[in-house]
Design an enzyme around this catalytic site. Structure first.
Site, mmCIF file in Angstrom:
data_model
loop_
_atom_site.group_PDB
_atom_site.id
_atom_site.type_symbol
_atom_site.label_atom_id
_atom_site.label_comp_id
_atom_site.label_asym_id
_atom_site.label_seq_id
_atom_site.Cartn_x
_atom_site.Cartn_y
_atom_site.Cartn_z
ATOM 1 N N GLU A 1 -2.786 7.769 -4.018
ATOM 2 C CA GLU A 1 -3.232 7.180 -5.273
ATOM 3 C C GLU A 1 -4.653 7.614 -5.627
ATOM 4 O OE1 GLU A 1 -3.756 2.538 -6.564
ATOM 5 O OE2 GLU A 1 -1.980 3.067 -5.398
ATOM 6 N N HIS B 1 -0.554 0.420 -10.411
ATOM 7 C CA HIS B 1 -1.222 -0.570 -9.557
ATOM 8 C C HIS B 1 -1.625 -1.798 -10.374
ATOM 9 C CE1 HIS B 1 -3.401 -0.746 -5.459
ATOM 10 N NE2 HIS B 1 -3.190 -1.972 -5.898
ATOM 11 N N ARG C 1 0.854 -1.191 0.000
ATOM 12 C CA ARG C 1 0.000 0.000 0.000
ATOM 13 C C ARG C 1 0.885 1.234 0.000
ATOM 14 N NH1 ARG C 1 -3.512 -2.407 -1.864
ATOM 15 N NH2 ARG C 1 -5.597 -2.868 -1.049
#
Length: 316
Positions: free
Chosen positions: A265, A283, A236
């Protein structure tokens, strides 16, 4: 009839598996708004959300008559859902852990190789039209085989990365975790994070997101890395202090980085995008057709169990 909400566009296999339910499918690939999430908790028996759908404690507190029985998260990470608040409200939370392991580990190896061998810089050079041909000192990177890898978080994904490094690239493995693991290969457990990063050539972040790991990789940890060390994040974004990482990359105090996730993000700072010594992916950790379909079906199984009053196969 049991009412379900699927928060993102779903494949035909999901629709077939949910035949017989009253299902609302959102046809836009963006996170739900606060109003949509409130309606989800109030008007549906089960919801299949994913990354970006921020079910906070405050949101749960706003709904007096909760109808929702389960939030069947699409994805292994669920730090966007306050699981404790959900439980206090009588709502189950589940995730999709097993399906993502190998795909995420593969992206970790992709980033590791790209960062070590300066592949992003090389591709940009070719695409720019400025490449003048091979020469002996062009884009010299780090030979990955035989280098030492440090895994931060030795769960499913961390172990999958370590296995690839050990058996595929003859890399000695060291790892940081709460306890030592019983592994099928030699690996050294180091209980001090700073000591770990100082002892390895590549640091791979594979811990869960959440308050406990927020900014786990801060300026002090980055300062302890070797000057040629690479930082790889497949977990993360907010596990890494992004500003501290930018400072380290700009100063050249670490060798480089490979990122698949970002602190805010999808926003990626201009300063980060301007750097050549970092590989940036959007991602892609689980982005293969087979893996995503497996994730969908695992989430559907969790959802169906939750609305039936059963314990989901992957309750958290």
């Amino acid at each position: 009839m049991t009412k379900l909400l699927i928060a993102r566009p779903a494949p035909d296999e999901v629709r077939a598996a949910l035949a017989g339910f009253d299902v609302t499918y959102r046809d836009i690939d963006t996170p739900m708004s606060a109003d949509e999430m409130r309606a989800a908790l109030r008007d549906y028996d089960g919801v299949l959300p994913t990354l970006g759908d921020m079910f906070s404690a405050n949101l749960f507190a706003q709904i007096e008559n909760l109808r929702c029985k389960i939030l069947a998260n699409f994805g292994v990470g669920y730090n966007h859902i306050d699981a404790a608040a959900a439980k206090a409200s009588g709502i189950l939370v589940s995730n999709t852990p097993g399906a993502v392991t190998d795909a995420t580990a593969d992206i970790g190896m992709t980033l590791m190789l790209m960062a070590a061998r300066r592949a992003g810089e090389g591709e940009r050079l070719v695409r720019s039209g400025a490449w003048t041909g091979w020469h002996p000192s062009q884009l010299l990177g780090m030979h990955l085989t035989g280098k030492t890898v440090g895994i931060v978080g030795m769960g499913r994904i961390g172990q999958a990365v370590a296995q690839r490094c050990h058996f595929g690239f003859s890399m000695p493995v060291k790892y940081f975790s709460r306890s030592a693991k019983d592994l099928a290969y030699e690996a050294e457990h180091i209980s001090d994070l700073t000591a770990l990063v100082a002892a390895v050539d590549v640091v791979v972040i594979a811990v869960p997101g959440g308050d406990d790991t927020h900014h786990l990789i801060d300026a002090d940890v980055l300062a302890a890395m070797r000057p040629h060390g690479l930082l790889i994040n497949i977990a993360r974004g907010n596990i890494v202090d992004e500003n501290a990482l930018i400072d380290a990359l700009q100063a050249g105090s670490i060798g480089g980085a490979g990122l698949d996730v970002y602190e805010f993000e999808p926003a990626v700072p201009d300063a980060l995008r301007a750097l050549d010594n970092v590989v940036l992916l959007p991602h892609l950790g689980t982005a293969s057709h087979e893996v995503r379909l497996n994730m969908w079906m695992m989430a559907v199984d969790n959802l169906k169990a939750g609305v039936a009053g059963q314990t989901p196969p992957n309750a958290v």
